[in-house]
Write an enzyme that holds these catalytic residues in place. Structure first.
Site, PDB file in Angstrom:
ATOM      1  N   GLU A  97    -115.174 -15.353 -89.122  1.00  0.00           N
ATOM      2  CA  GLU A  97    -115.150 -15.530 -90.587  1.00  0.00           C
ATOM      3  C   GLU A  97    -116.546 -15.758 -91.181  1.00  0.00           C
ATOM      4  O   GLU A  97    -116.756 -16.686 -91.971  1.00  0.00           O
ATOM      5  CB  GLU A  97    -114.216 -16.688 -90.961  1.00  0.00           C
TER       6      GLU A  97
ATOM      7  N   GLU B  60    -105.881 -13.887 -86.606  1.00  0.00           N
ATOM      8  CA  GLU B  60    -105.355 -15.107 -87.219  1.00  0.00           C
ATOM      9  C   GLU B  60    -104.294 -14.703 -88.230  1.00  0.00           C
ATOM     10  O   GLU B  60    -104.595 -14.001 -89.198  1.00  0.00           O
ATOM     11  CB  GLU B  60    -106.451 -15.935 -87.911  1.00  0.00           C
TER      12      GLU B  60
END
Length: 501
Positions: A173, A292
Site C-alpha cells: 500500500e 487483502e
C-alpha cells in the site's frame, strides 16, 4: 414467491482453479500472531508456542497461501529481528499500529507454522524504510542453498533446506499516506522495478506482486496502477488489489450488493494492466493478486481509541464480530473472485485470527468460528476443477449505492477427474425467499451430496465468546434434482452451497 432461472454451460469455463484463490493473511497486528496463532502458555500449545486448536481451525477453514508479515507492519520491519535465537531478538516499536513487537515469531517460526497448517508462505518485503539490498538478503536467507553466508546462517539456525518461497510482495500500500515510507507512484514504480529485476536475477522463477493502489476510493486509483506498471511490467507477475466492505448508515440493501463494487474494481485494474501491456507491446498478461479483502468496520475503529501511542504488546485491535449479513456478503465476494478467476490468480482473506478474522481466540481459553468462517471453508472444500460462469435470469432491486442489483448471484465449479460439481448462491433480498431452478444437465450430476445454507431470522445474529455457536450452517431444506434440473429455495439474506455427484 420470487423466482430465478440459472443455466450452467459446461463449456463456459472461466479458469482452472488455482488453490491460491483461497489464501489468507497473517500480519503482526493486534492479536493475530500473539495470543492468536501463538500463545506458549495455552494448554494446546506445541513446543514452538503455536496453539494447536487454532491450527485445526485453519485446516478446516481451508486457507492455502498465507501472506506474511504484513500489511502496514512490513514497511518498518527488519526481517533479521525475527531469526536466530529467540533470547537475542530485540523488542521494537511498530510504527504502523503503535505497538511493541517482541519478534518471538519470525520467518523461522512462521515457516514451521505453515508446515503445521499445510499452507504456502507468501512473503512481503519492506520497501518502505528499506529496499533492494534487504530484499536480496532475505531472499538468500530464505531460499538460498547452503554455501553462502546468509544461507549458512539459516542452516545454523536450524533450517537445513531452503524455504523455497515462490510468491513475494514488493512492499504494501505504498500510495497510502498512513504507510511508513509512503511515496509517489513514480518513486515506488522505480524502486519496485529495480527490486523485482534484482530478485529475478537471483531467481527468474519467482512470482512477484507489485503494489496496486490501496483501494478503489483512493484518488490515486487507476493512475497509480498505470504508472507503477509502466515501470515494472517486465519484471513482475501480479499487481495487488485491496478492498474492504462494511454496512454504513443502516443501508443493508447496498451492503448486500458490495460484490458489484469488487467487480468494478477488478475490471478497472484489468483494463489498466492491459492498457500498459499493449502500450509496451508485451506478450505477458499481468494477473491480479487480491491479497487483502474482507469485511472491516473501519469507520468504527477510526472513532475508537484502540490504536494509540501507548506502545503495548499485542493490544486488542480491529476485532470485529461478524453477523450473518457479513457472512453472506463475504460469501458473495468469494463468488466474485471465482467469477473473475481468469485474472484474479491469487487472493488473501485479511486476516486469519482475531483481527477482522474468521477465527477468534481467548487467551488461555477457547477458539471459535465467526459467521464468516462458514462460506469460506465450504467454498474452499467444495470448489474443485474448473470455474464455470452461470447465466442468471432474475429480477433486481434498487440500491442507493449501485442502482439496480440482481437478487441472486451464483458461480459453479466442476471437477472432471472426480465427476463432482458444486453451485454457490446468494439471495440478497431482505424479505423474500427465492425459488431457483438450475439447469445442470451438462454437468452429468445424478445426486445432491450436500446442501447447506447460512441464514438466520435475525441477519445481525453473531457468534461471540459467550455464545460461540449461535450461528452455523443449516441443511438447505427441499433441494431436489430431477431430469437435469436442480431446484432450491433460498431464504432471505442467505448464502448457500450445493455439491453434486
Amino acid at each position: 414467491m420470487a423466482t430465478a432461472r440459472i443455466s450452467i454451460d459446461r463449456t463456459n469455463v472461466v479458469a482452472t482453479i488455482n488453490r491460491r484463490i483461497f489464501g489468507s493473511f497473517v500480519e503482526h497486528l493486534g492479536r493475530c500472531v500473539y495470543d492468536g496463532i501463538y500463545e506458549p502458555d495455552h494448554p494446546t500449545a506445541n513446543e514452538d508456542g503455536f496453539r494447536l486448536d487454532v491450527v485445526e481451525l485453519v485446516k478446516e477453514l481451508g486457507s492455502t497461501t498465507i501472506r506474511y508479515p504484513g500489511g502496514n507492519f512490513v514497511s518498518g520491519y527488519k526481517w533479521e529481528d525475527g531469526v536466530g535465537p529467540r533470547d537475542r531478538r530485540p523488542v521494537r516499536r511498530d510504527l504502523a499500529w503503535h505497538s511493541l513487537e517482541s519478534n518471538q515469531v519470525g520467518l523461522e517460526e512462521f515457516g514451521r507454522w505453515c508446515e503445521l497448517t499445510g499452507s504456502e508462505l507468501m512473503m512481503a518485503v519492506n520497501l518502505g524504510t528499506r529496499g533492494i539490498e534487504s530484499a536480496l538478503d532475505l531472499l538468500e536467507y530464505a531460499n538460498g542453498e547452503a554455501g553462502t553466508a546468509l544461507a549458512d546462517e539459516r542452516v545454523r539456525n536450524g533450517k537445513a533446506e531452503p524455504y523455497d518461497i515462490r510468491m513475494w510482495c514488493l512492499g504494501n500500500e505504498m500510495d497510502g499516506p498512513w504507510q511508513v515510507g509512503h511515496m509517489s507512484s513514480d518513486d515506488y514504480g522505480k524502486i519496485a522495478a529495480r527490486t523485482a529485476s534484482a530478485m529475478k536475477t537471483a531467481d527468474p522463477s519467482l512470482e512477484l506482486v507489485v503494489c496496486g493502489s490501496s483501494g478503489s476510493a483512493m484518488p490515486t486509483f487507476g493512475e497509480w496502477e498505470r504508472v507503477v506498471l509502466e515501470h515494472s511490467y517486465d519484471s513482475v507477475d501480479y499487481i495487488s488489489c485491496h478492498a474492504y466492505y462494511q454496512e454504513r448508515n443502516g443501508d443493508l440493501d447496498s451492503y448486500l450488493a458490495s460484490s458489484l463494487e469488487m467487480k468494478y474494481f477488478i475490471e478497472t485494474v484489468v483494463a489498466t494492466a492491459d492498457h500498459v501491456k499493449h502500450k509496451l507491446r508485451s506478450k505477458k498478461t499481468i494477473q491480479l493478486s487480491f491479497d487483502e479483502w474482507n469485511i472491516w468496520y473501519l469507520d468504527e475503529h477510526r472513532d475508537s481509541e484502540e490504536v494509540n501511542d501507548e506502545w503495548r504488546f499485542a493490544p486488542r485491535q480491529l476485532e470485529d464480530v461478524y453477523s450473518v449479513a457479513d457472512a453472506v456478503v463475504l460469501g458473495n465476494l468469494l463468488i466474485t473472485l471465482l467469477q473473475n478467476h481468469d485474472r484474479v490468480g491469487s487472493a488473501s482473506l485479511a486476516q486469519l485470527v482475531n483481527v477482522i478474522a474468521p477465527i477468534m481466540t481467548e487467551p488461555g481459553g477457547d477458539s471459535w468460528r465467526q459467521t464468516t468462517f462458514f462460506p469460506f471453508s465450504v467454498t474452499s472444500r467444495l470448489a474443485r476443477g474448473e470455474v464455470l460462469t452461470p447465466r442468471i435470469d432474475v429480477g433486481t432491486y434498487e440500491t442507493a449505492l449501485y442502482g439496480a442489483a440482481p437478487l441472486v448471484d451464483s458461480v459453479a465449479t466442476v471437477d472432471a477427474e472426480t465427476g463432482t460439481s458444486a453451485v454457490f448462491l446468494v439471495n440478497r433480498s431482505q424479505t423474500e425467499s427465492i425459488e431457483v431452478s438450475i439447469d445442470v444437465s451438462g454437468l452429468g450430476a445424478s445426486a445432491i451430496t450436500e446442501a447447506v445454507t447460512l441464514h438466520d431470522a435475525d441477519p445481525y445474529a453473531k457468534n461471540t465468546l459467550a455464545d460461540q455457536n449461535r450461528v452455523g450452517l443449516k441443511d438447505l431444506a427441499g433441494a431436489s434434482l430431477a431430469d437435469g434440473t436442480l431446484t432450491v429455495t433460498l431464504p432471505p439474506v442467505s448464502w448457500s452451497a450445493l455439491a453434486l455427484g
